[in-house]
Design a protein around this motif. Structure first.
Motif, PDB file in Angstrom:
ATOM      1  N   GLY A 108      -1.097 -16.119  10.469  1.00 29.60           N
ATOM      2  CA  GLY A 108      -0.125 -15.009  10.036  1.00 29.60           C
ATOM      3  C   GLY A 108      -0.901 -13.687   9.920  1.00 29.60           C
ATOM      4  N   CYS A 109      -0.710 -12.856   8.861  1.00 31.22           N
ATOM      5  CA  CYS A 109      -1.081 -11.436   8.720  1.00 31.22           C
ATOM      6  C   CYS A 109      -1.938 -11.772   7.419  1.00 31.22           C
ATOM      7  CB  CYS A 109       0.324 -10.651   8.595  1.00 31.22           C
ATOM      8  SG  CYS A 109       0.045  -8.934   8.305  1.00 31.22           S
ATOM      9  N   TYR A 110      -2.950 -10.744   7.609  1.00 34.72           N
ATOM     10  CA  TYR A 110      -4.026 -10.527   6.612  1.00 34.72           C
ATOM     11  C   TYR A 110      -4.557  -9.264   6.291  1.00 34.72           C
ATOM     12  CZ  TYR A 110      -7.155 -11.034  10.372  1.00 34.72           C
ATOM     13  OH  TYR A 110      -7.789 -10.882  11.574  1.00 34.72           O
ATOM     14  N   PRO A 111      -5.024  -8.675   5.341  1.00 36.56           N
ATOM     15  CA  PRO A 111      -5.421  -7.289   5.355  1.00 36.56           C
ATOM     16  C   PRO A 111      -6.947  -7.467   5.742  1.00 36.56           C
ATOM     17  CG  PRO A 111      -5.312  -8.648   3.033  1.00 36.56           C
ATOM     18  CD  PRO A 111      -4.852  -9.544   4.105  1.00 36.56           C
ATOM     19  N   GLN A 192      -4.545  -2.539  -2.656  1.00 37.22           N
ATOM     20  CA  GLN A 192      -3.513  -3.623  -2.779  1.00 37.22           C
ATOM     21  C   GLN A 192      -2.251  -3.248  -2.389  1.00 37.22           C
ATOM     22  OE1 GLN A 192      -5.649  -2.307  -5.103  1.00 37.22           O
ATOM     23  NE2 GLN A 192      -4.553  -2.220  -7.152  1.00 37.22           N
ATOM     24  N   ILE A 193      -1.627  -1.988  -2.323  1.00 37.50           N
ATOM     25  CA  ILE A 193      -0.372  -1.591  -1.877  1.00 37.50           C
ATOM     26  C   ILE A 193      -0.143  -1.916  -0.662  1.00 37.50           C
ATOM     27  CG2 ILE A 193       1.114   0.407  -1.660  1.00 37.50           C
ATOM     28  CD1 ILE A 193       1.132  -0.780  -4.556  1.00 37.50           C
ATOM     29  N   ALA A 195      -2.458  -3.778   1.360  1.00 36.69           N
ATOM     30  CA  ALA A 195      -2.653  -5.137   1.709  1.00 36.69           C
ATOM     31  C   ALA A 195      -1.301  -5.939   1.437  1.00 36.69           C
ATOM     32  CB  ALA A 195      -3.738  -5.620   0.967  1.00 36.69           C
ATOM     33  N   LEU A 196      -0.381  -5.508   0.491  1.00 38.50           N
ATOM     34  CA  LEU A 196       0.461  -6.409   0.074  1.00 38.50           C
ATOM     35  C   LEU A 196       1.751  -6.406   1.135  1.00 38.50           C
ATOM     36  CD1 LEU A 196       1.828  -7.535  -2.478  1.00 38.50           C
ATOM     37  CD2 LEU A 196       3.129  -5.386  -2.876  1.00 38.50           C
ATOM     38  N   ALA A 198       0.969  -7.581   3.937  1.00 29.79           N
ATOM     39  CA  ALA A 198       0.725  -8.747   4.573  1.00 29.79           C
ATOM     40  C   ALA A 198       1.635  -9.963   3.974  1.00 29.79           C
ATOM     41  CB  ALA A 198      -0.636  -9.230   4.554  1.00 29.79           C
ATOM     42  N   ASN A 199       1.849  -9.729   2.465  1.00 33.30           N
ATOM     43  CA  ASN A 199       2.727 -10.658   1.928  1.00 33.30           C
ATOM     44  C   ASN A 199       4.055 -10.386   2.481  1.00 33.30           C
ATOM     45  OD1 ASN A 199       0.123  -9.689  -0.056  1.00 33.30           O
ATOM     46  ND2 ASN A 199       0.786 -11.963  -0.520  1.00 33.30           N
ATOM     47  N   SER A 202       4.791 -12.361   5.498  1.00 29.31           N
ATOM     48  CA  SER A 202       4.758 -13.728   5.053  1.00 29.31           C
ATOM     49  C   SER A 202       6.274 -14.034   4.692  1.00 29.31           C
ATOM     50  CB  SER A 202       3.694 -14.407   4.005  1.00 29.31           C
ATOM     51  OG  SER A 202       2.266 -14.031   4.555  1.00 29.31           O
ATOM     52  N   ILE A 203       6.692 -13.296   3.615  1.00 26.32           N
ATOM     53  CA  ILE A 203       8.026 -13.507   3.131  1.00 26.32           C
ATOM     54  C   ILE A 203       9.016 -13.319   4.175  1.00 26.32           C
ATOM     55  CG2 ILE A 203       9.638 -12.475   1.581  1.00 26.32           C
ATOM     56  CD1 ILE A 203       7.380 -11.807  -0.387  1.00 26.32           C
ATOM     57  N   ARG A 206       9.108 -16.670   6.266  1.00 25.60           N
ATOM     58  CA  ARG A 206       9.424 -17.699   5.533  1.00 25.60           C
ATOM     59  C   ARG A 206      10.878 -17.797   5.240  1.00 25.60           C
ATOM     60  NH1 ARG A 206       7.871 -21.802   1.737  1.00 25.60           N
ATOM     61  NH2 ARG A 206       6.111 -21.855   3.245  1.00 25.60           N
ATOM     62  N   ALA A 211      12.073  -7.973   3.974  1.00 24.13           N
ATOM     63  CA  ALA A 211      11.817  -8.029   2.387  1.00 24.13           C
ATOM     64  C   ALA A 211      11.414  -6.659   2.066  1.00 24.13           C
ATOM     65  CB  ALA A 211      10.915  -9.129   1.959  1.00 24.13           C
ATOM     66  N   GLY A 212      11.680  -5.997   0.995  1.00 17.71           N
ATOM     67  CA  GLY A 212      11.117  -4.657   0.147  1.00 17.71           C
ATOM     68  C   GLY A 212      10.951  -5.384  -1.148  1.00 17.71           C
TER      69      GLY A 212
ATOM     70  N   TYR B 183       7.973 -17.538  -2.203  1.00 20.27           N
ATOM     71  CA  TYR B 183       6.866 -17.891  -1.587  1.00 20.27           C
ATOM     72  C   TYR B 183       6.331 -16.612  -0.938  1.00 20.27           C
ATOM     73  CZ  TYR B 183       3.702 -19.276   2.211  1.00 20.27           C
ATOM     74  OH  TYR B 183       2.691 -19.319   3.076  1.00 20.27           O
ATOM     75  N   ALA B 184       5.154 -16.190  -1.084  1.00 22.14           N
ATOM     76  CA  ALA B 184       4.654 -14.893  -0.679  1.00 22.14           C
ATOM     77  C   ALA B 184       3.252 -14.979   0.189  1.00 22.14           C
ATOM     78  CB  ALA B 184       4.277 -13.906  -1.814  1.00 22.14           C
ATOM     79  N   ARG B 188      -5.321 -16.700   1.040  1.00 20.32           N
ATOM     80  CA  ARG B 188      -5.918 -15.648   1.549  1.00 20.32           C
ATOM     81  C   ARG B 188      -5.444 -14.305   1.218  1.00 20.32           C
ATOM     82  NH1 ARG B 188      -6.019 -15.062   8.154  1.00 20.32           N
ATOM     83  NH2 ARG B 188      -3.568 -15.364   8.417  1.00 20.32           N
ATOM     84  N   ASN B 189      -3.973 -14.195   0.925  1.00 21.58           N
ATOM     85  CA  ASN B 189      -3.293 -13.358   0.652  1.00 21.58           C
ATOM     86  C   ASN B 189      -2.893 -12.956  -0.864  1.00 21.58           C
ATOM     87  OD1 ASN B 189      -2.988 -11.636   3.232  1.00 21.58           O
ATOM     88  ND2 ASN B 189      -1.667 -13.344   3.972  1.00 21.58           N
ATOM     89  N   GLN B 192      -4.777  -9.441  -3.138  1.00 16.71           N
ATOM     90  CA  GLN B 192      -3.776  -8.146  -3.236  1.00 16.71           C
ATOM     91  C   GLN B 192      -2.712  -8.349  -4.520  1.00 16.71           C
ATOM     92  OE1 GLN B 192      -4.278  -9.328  -0.324  1.00 16.71           O
ATOM     93  NE2 GLN B 192      -2.523  -9.405   0.842  1.00 16.71           N
ATOM     94  N   THR B 216      13.247  -7.865  -2.282  1.00 18.75           N
ATOM     95  CA  THR B 216      14.806  -7.422  -1.737  1.00 18.75           C
ATOM     96  C   THR B 216      14.965  -8.246  -0.673  1.00 18.75           C
ATOM     97  OG1 THR B 216      13.942  -5.576  -0.890  1.00 18.75           O
ATOM     98  CG2 THR B 216      14.997  -5.345  -2.968  1.00 18.75           C
TER      99      THR B 216
END
Lengths: 218, 218
Positions: A108-111, A192-193, A195-196, A198-199, A202-203, A206, A211-212, B183-184, B188-189, B192, B216
């Motif tokens: 997946g994605c990572y910072p 972290q904003i 890098a977020l 990447a989350n 992932s969201i 899934r 997502a926002g 789930y986020a 490794r993520n 952040q 959202t």
């Protein structure tokens, strides 16, 4: 700056990419004059023509010079060198960095690690005479570019050292229907904003979403 | 694990701190058996008595042993050593890390550098036989502990490598009225997500709020 936020000419460096096109499209639709910048003036003009709404296209340096406020939407690779080369035309301006330094692999994605702490702090390092603000990291280009989407359901986190500059960027974000600009800290809290994102990837994977984030109790 | 999520005994290590007390209070109110753990069994018992709802108090190692699921709400300093000392009683269990490694200075709050990448990854390093999940980072202790607040307006981001464990923690989060577990991403993520608490502190200061986040389009 004197001008009303609605009249600010917004330049978008790297404006031929998805994020840059999406932001240019929405801000032009909101009524701001928009200039797409690109390494190639021809590609910038082609993107501008495609976006309509009076959007213009120019080489990055010209876009920087002609704009009141500049959004940096360039790829992370080359971010430092491009901005360093534009320090002159960007001097005295509010520069909005929305770059997310991310890697992708089969998990997946990572910072990516960023020596300056964040893309926004790297921008501030090479643009000492600009007022650098971090914002627009989490807006989905797919959503921005979808003409069926009339309201963009998220808050834009706005980070920076200069209150006048962050207020201006909050107001600019708020010109896109549905979006609210929320002050979210100093530049040292921008990593972290970025890098977020990447989350959010992932969201999205899934939940099959775009997502926002919304900030509650504000 | 077999048990319904409503019947899981939840241990809270460092449960005498604000975050631990708040989570213990809400999960006990939702009907889960809760055990507060602390370095001192006496202080754990005093906190448990104060929380009511049948909450029990024990030394951390006993709380770890007696619980089905364990929330780690200890101070960042000492996090590694405490968890390493509990690797035995925590083996085979789902361990939920909600620790935010943050510093404060006169300019506000900022994330501390973490060698493992995040507190959750540090937990996973020293607890190789546990299933470590990151969650509950952004819940305001003030909100959790306020009996006037009947609904907690935020999403809990849940991170981990093990689908069964993250599903369980999402379900556990969802037992607190208003909270949704989302789930986020992988551990490794998680760095952040922990660091983002510094932005919430900045937001709270600017807007006099107890800010949370909602995702959202999910």
């Amino acid at each position: 700056m004197g001008k009303d936020v609605a009249d600010l000419i917004v330049g978008v460096l790297g404006g031929t990419g998805d994020q840059g096109r999406g932001l240019g499209y929405r801000l032009a639709a909101a009524g701001n004059p928009v200039i797409i910048g690109s390494r190639s003036a021809e590609r910038a003009e082609a993107t501008a023509a495609e976006l309509g709404s009076g959007v213009r296209g120019m080489a990055n340096a010209d876009a920087a010079r002609e704009s009141d406020v500049v959004i940096v939407a360039v790829p992370w690779e080359g971010h430092r060198d491009l901005l360093a080369s534009l320090a002159g035309p960007l001097a005295g301006k509010v520069v909005i960095d929305c770059v997310n330094p991310l890697g992708f692999d089969k998990r997946g994605c990572y910072p990516l690690p960023v020596q300056a702490g964040s893309a926004a702090e790297q921008a501030a390092e090479v643009l000492p005479d600009s007022r650098v603000v971090g914002a627009f990291h989490h807006v989905s280009a797919v959503v921005l570019l979808d003409p069926e989407v009339t309201t963009v359901d998220l808050d834009v986190m706005v980070l920076g050292e200069d209150r006048e500059a962050t207020d201006l960027v909050q107001a600019l974000a708020g010109r896109i229907p549905g979006i609210r600009g929320v002050y979210a800290g100093r530049l040292r809290n921008c990593g972290q904003i970025e890098a977020l994102t990447a989350n959010l990837v992932s969201i999205n994977r899934r939940y099959k979403a775009h997502a926002g984030l919304r900030v509650t109790d504000v």
